[in-house]
Design a protein around this motif. Sequence first.
Motif, mmCIF file in Angstrom:
data_model
loop_
_atom_site.group_PDB
_atom_site.id
_atom_site.type_symbol
_atom_site.label_atom_id
_atom_site.label_comp_id
_atom_site.label_asym_id
_atom_site.label_seq_id
_atom_site.Cartn_x
_atom_site.Cartn_y
_atom_site.Cartn_z
ATOM 1 N N THR A 190 41.206 35.373 36.311
ATOM 2 C CA THR A 190 41.070 36.378 37.358
ATOM 3 C C THR A 190 40.200 35.837 38.487
ATOM 4 O O THR A 190 39.098 35.354 38.246
ATOM 5 C CB THR A 190 40.440 37.672 36.810
ATOM 6 O OG1 THR A 190 41.278 38.221 35.796
ATOM 7 C CG2 THR A 190 40.273 38.707 37.928
ATOM 8 N N ARG B 195 37.437 43.732 44.482
ATOM 9 C CA ARG B 195 36.372 44.669 44.094
ATOM 10 C C ARG B 195 35.432 44.792 45.288
ATOM 11 O O ARG B 195 34.575 43.937 45.500
ATOM 12 C CB ARG B 195 35.631 44.181 42.848
ATOM 13 C CG ARG B 195 36.450 44.324 41.574
ATOM 14 C CD ARG B 195 35.668 43.912 40.349
ATOM 15 N NE ARG B 195 36.406 44.244 39.135
ATOM 16 C CZ ARG B 195 36.197 45.331 38.385
ATOM 17 N NH1 ARG B 195 35.253 46.186 38.743
ATOM 18 N NH2 ARG B 195 36.916 45.556 37.304
ATOM 19 N N GLU C 233 41.957 40.021 42.126
ATOM 20 C CA GLU C 233 41.461 41.392 42.018
ATOM 21 C C GLU C 233 40.429 41.649 43.103
ATOM 22 O O GLU C 233 39.449 40.907 43.228
ATOM 23 C CB GLU C 233 40.835 41.597 40.635
ATOM 24 C CG GLU C 233 40.334 42.994 40.357
ATOM 25 C CD GLU C 233 39.794 43.134 38.953
ATOM 26 O OE1 GLU C 233 38.847 43.919 38.763
ATOM 27 O OE2 GLU C 233 40.302 42.456 38.029
#
Length: 319
Positions: A30, A65, A63
């Motif tokens: 990730t 965030r 991802e």
Amino acid sequence: MQRRTFLAAAAATSSWAALAQSAFPNRPLTFVVPFAAGGGGDVVARMLAKELGDRIKQPIVVENRVGAGGNIGSAYVLKSKPDGYTLLNMSSTYPIQAALTKVPFDPIGDMQPIIMVSRDPAVVVVNTNSPLKNAKDLAQAAKDKPGKLSYGSAGVGSIAHVGMEELAFNMGVQMTHVPYKGSSQAFNDVMSGQVDMMLTSATYASPFIRSGRVRALGVASAQRMASMPDVPTFAEQGWPDYLLVDWKAVAAPKGVPPEVVAFLNRELNEVLRSRNVSEKFTAEGTTAVGGTPEQMMDIVRSDVERWRALAKRANLKIE
């Protein structure tokens, strides 16, 4: 005797199989981007994810965030399991936050550097309908009406925020900061005229500049860029000390095994040397960096000191 030999061989085979199964990487990785999708850091992260994933034969999930000037994403990675599967796609905003704010982690002690990815001169852009044509126009307009001109950023403490405050300090003017949750949102409002300007990376801005959707007032580099030969430097326009680079890098939480750090560093160096990446970077005026984890850490440390010095000199405070 034969039974003991057979058992020993079986045990060795079993150990080898377990080692092979645990070899890094044996599952998806990730990439955490601490800013919104669509921004410069997100674009670079997705390009790296594609190229690295192809090399190591494992999917890499990107991802986003977001929040707190990148600190939410950074804290998430630096507090994750140090196994090399969760990586931070950091930018030059990271040392700004480390220098000027109270971050929920040790920015040096909790971070394992992997590789410096790129260095990209910053550029200031305005809407194509803006009356501002160059940096001197900007300085004069800001002096005539202090605080009226606005600029967008990816959030408080981002390089787009503090970099513009540095420019305002050098010019002796005041402007109004309008923070967003991501650079792409701020950039969209520059194009629509909701805010007057924005500091961003040349990689992100160059396609919009070439297509005429925004106008560049100046680039914060020592020389003009081949990708934008008509855009003058701030040095040419009277501000020789305004040199600002937006960099991208990959990091991990402290404690990742040395062999995993070495593997990721080696593979990412190869990605940066690949034709796909090098041609894209060259076309947009970005310099691929690469190198060792230690060289990356030197840059982070140096930038922390640079921004601390600016904050003291310009009496800059980030709330």
